[in-house]
Scaffold this motif. Structure first.
Motif, short mmCIF file in Angstrom:
data_model
loop_
_atom_site.label_atom_id
_atom_site.label_comp_id
_atom_site.label_asym_id
_atom_site.label_seq_id
_atom_site.Cartn_x
_atom_site.Cartn_y
_atom_site.Cartn_z
N CYS A 277 -3.66 14.83 -23.34
CA CYS A 277 -4.84 14.10 -22.84
C CYS A 277 -5.22 13.23 -24.12
CB CYS A 277 -5.90 15.10 -22.22
SG CYS A 277 -7.68 14.20 -22.15
N GLU B 214 -8.14 12.30 -24.43
CA GLU B 214 -9.60 12.54 -24.70
C GLU B 214 -9.79 13.93 -25.55
OE1 GLU B 214 -12.55 10.67 -23.77
OE2 GLU B 214 -11.13 9.27 -23.03
N CYS B 215 -8.94 15.00 -25.07
CA CYS B 215 -9.14 16.54 -25.50
C CYS B 215 -8.15 17.02 -26.08
CB CYS B 215 -9.79 17.47 -24.43
SG CYS B 215 -8.50 17.52 -23.01
N CYS C 276 -5.88 15.18 -16.34
CA CYS C 276 -6.47 16.41 -17.15
C CYS C 276 -7.40 16.95 -16.30
CB CYS C 276 -7.02 15.69 -18.50
SG CYS C 276 -8.19 16.85 -19.34
N HIS D 277 -10.63 15.64 -17.79
CA HIS D 277 -11.12 14.28 -17.89
C HIS D 277 -10.46 13.05 -16.90
CE1 HIS D 277 -11.89 15.77 -21.85
NE2 HIS D 277 -12.83 15.11 -21.71
#
Ligand SMILES: [Zn+2]
Length: 407
Positions: free
Chosen positions: A45, A47-48, A84, A87
Motif C-alpha cells: 500500500c 499509504e501505509c 488495503c 486505505h
C-alpha cells in the motif's frame, strides 16, 4: 530476446516481481518499446506500506525513457492496484516514474541536467525531443521537489527586490539569500500584500526571527513588511539603488536643461546622455575633457554629475560616524548647488539616513544578485514575455533557486 529483456530490466533497475516481457525494436523509425509486467498477486500500500492483495491492473500506459543510442525509447506497462483494508483501492508506486509523470525518473533526471546546461529551453527541448509543455511540467515537478526538500536553515542576510514582468507596469518581487546567492521565493506584484506574501512563503517564522539584515530600495511597502515580519533585522538601503536614484537625477537634470537650451538654439547638450551616466572611473580621456569643458559653462547637469560622483566617497568612510559627517558635508554641497533634482534625492536620503548608515554595520548590498539578475534577464528573453506568472516563477526557482531538483 531474453538477453535484451534482461539487459533492459537491468538498465531500468527493475526487480522481481516486475519483469520485462518484450522489447520491440523498429529500426525504420528509430524506436524501442519496452513492455513491462507485474507478476505477483500482492503489493504494498503506498499509504501505509502494508502488503496487500492485488485488486486489479489499470489499462496500459506509456513513459518516455532515455534514448537507447539514437532510438527513442518508451516503456509500457499496466499499473497494478491493491486493496488495503485501511486505505481502500490504491495504485502501487512504480519504481521507474513519479506519480502523474509521462517520463521515467532517469529521463527526468537527465532532462533537468540538459535544461540547466542549455542556453535556451527551446534548445534543450530540441535536444531531448520534447515539447514546451513537457519541459514546463518537468521543471514544475523539479521545483516542487526542490522546495519540499529545502531545509529551513538559518539565513542571516536577505535581499528583496522588484523586477518588471511582461511589458508595461507588471512587477514581481523576489526575496534572495544574499550569502548563498539564491532566490528563495517569487511573487506577483510589489505592493504591501505582495511583500508580506513574499516574506512568509520564502521563510518560516523561526527563520524570520534569525534574519540580521534585509537589503532593499527605499520603497514604503517593503519597509512596512520588513518591520512587521523580521523582528530582529536591520533595514539596509541598497547602495546600488541609491546610485541609481542619483544617476536618474543627473539624467533628468540633463533632459530639462537640454530642452531649455535648445529653445535658445544652444546644442551644447546634444548627444551627451551617456556621457553623464558613466562614472568617472569609466570615462575615456576624451570624455573626461568633454566633461571638464562643459563644466566651465556652469551647466546644471555638470553640477549634478559632480554631486553624484562626490557621493561615491560616502561608501568608503571608515564607519557610521564618519559616514554621517560626510553625508552632512555632501548635503550642504547639494543645497548650495541649487540643482533641484539633486535636492530631491538628498531629501529622500536624509529621510532614510538611519537605514542607509546601517550599511556600515553589515556591508550588505544587492549587488551579488547581479548574477541572478542576468540569469533572470535571460529567462525572460528566452520565453519572449511570459503570459503566465506561475511559469515565470517556476523558471526563476529552477535556474536561480539552488534547489535539489533531481527525482
Ligand atoms: Zn494502507
Amino acid at each position: 530476446m531474453d538477453f535484451t529483456a534482461n539487459h533492459y530490466a537491468q538498465l531500468l533497475g527493475l526487480q522481481s516481481p516486475w519483469k520485462v516481457t518484450s522489447v520491440d525494436l523498429d529500426v525504420g523509425v528509430l524506436r524501442v518499446d519496452i513492455h513491462v509486467n507485474y507478476e505477483s498477486g500482492s503489493g504494498f500500500c503506498p499509504e501505509c506500506g502494508k502488503a496487500c492483495k492485488l485488486y486489479d491492473q489499470s489499462a496500459k500506459r506509456s513513459w518516455r525513457h532515455l534514448d537507447t543510442m539514437q532510438f527513442a525509447t518508451h516503456l509500457h506497462s499496466q499499473s497494478p492496484r491493491i486493496k488495503c483494508e485501511e486505505h481502500g483501492v490504491k495504485t502501487i508506486s512504480l519504481p521507474w516514474a513519479a506519480k502523474h509523470s509521462g517520463f521515467t525518473l532517469l529521463f527526468e533526471a537527465f532532462a533537468i541536467r540538459v535544461l540547466q546546461a542549455s542556453r535556451s529551453t527551446q534548445a534543450a527541448g530540441d535536444l531531448l525531443g520534447i515539447n514546451w509543455h513537457h519541459i514546463q511540467t518537468i521543471m514544475e515537478r523539479a521545483v516542487q521537489r526542490g522546495l519540499a526538500r529545502r531545509e529551513p536553515e538559518e539565513v542571516a542576510w536577505i535581499g528583496m527586490d522588484e523586477k518588471s514582468f511582461r511589458s508595461g507596469h507588471n512587477y514581481i518581487s523576489l526575496i534572495n539569500d544574499l550569502e548563498n546567492s539564491r532566490v528563495l521565493e517569487v511573487v506577483e506584484g510589489r505592493e504591501g500584500n505582495a511583500a508580506s506574501e513574499l516574506i512568509t512563503s520564502g521563510l518560516d517564522e523561526k527563520q524570520r526571527e534569525m534574519v540580521c539584515g534585509v537589503c532593499i530600495d527605499m520603497s514604503a511597502p517593503y519597509i512596512n513588511a520588513i518591520q512587521e515580519h523580521f523582528p530582529h533585522a536591520d533595514i539596509v538601503h541598497d547602495k546600488f539603488h541609491i546610485s541609481q536614484h542619483l544617476g536618474n537625477a543627473v539624467d533628468k537634470t540633463r533632459r530639462i536643461e537640454h530642452a531649455k537650451l535648445q529653445k535658445q538654439g544652444d546644442e551644447s547638450l546634444t548627444k551627451t546622455k551617456y556621457l553623464w551616466l558613466k562614472g568617472m572611473e569609466h570615462l575615456s580621456d576624451e570624455a573626461l575633457s568633454r566633461i571638464k569643458e562643459l563644466g566651465r559653462c556652469e551647466l546644471e547637469v555638470s553640477k549634478a554629475w559632480y554631486l553624484k560622483e562626490l557621493f561615491k566617497h560616502f561608501w568608503n568612510r571608515r564607519d557610521k560616524m564618519y559616514a554621517q559627517r560626510y553625508f552632512e558635508y555632501w548635503e550642504k554641497k547639494v543645497a548650495t548647488s541649487g540643482v533641484e533634482e539633486m535636492k530631491k534625492v538628498a531629501r529622500m536620503l536624509r529621510k532614510h539616513l538611519a537605514n542607509i548608515l546601517t550599511y556600515f554595520d553589515s556591508y550588505i548590498t544587492n549587488a551579488f544578485s547581479e548574477g541572478i539578475n542576468s540569469k533572470i534577464q535571460a529567462i525572460k528573453a528566452n520565453a519572449r514575455g511570459f503570459r503566465n506568472f506561475k511559469n515565470y516563477r517556476t523558471r526563476i526557482l529552477f535556474f536561480c533557486g539552488k534547489l535539489s531538483l533531481a527525482p
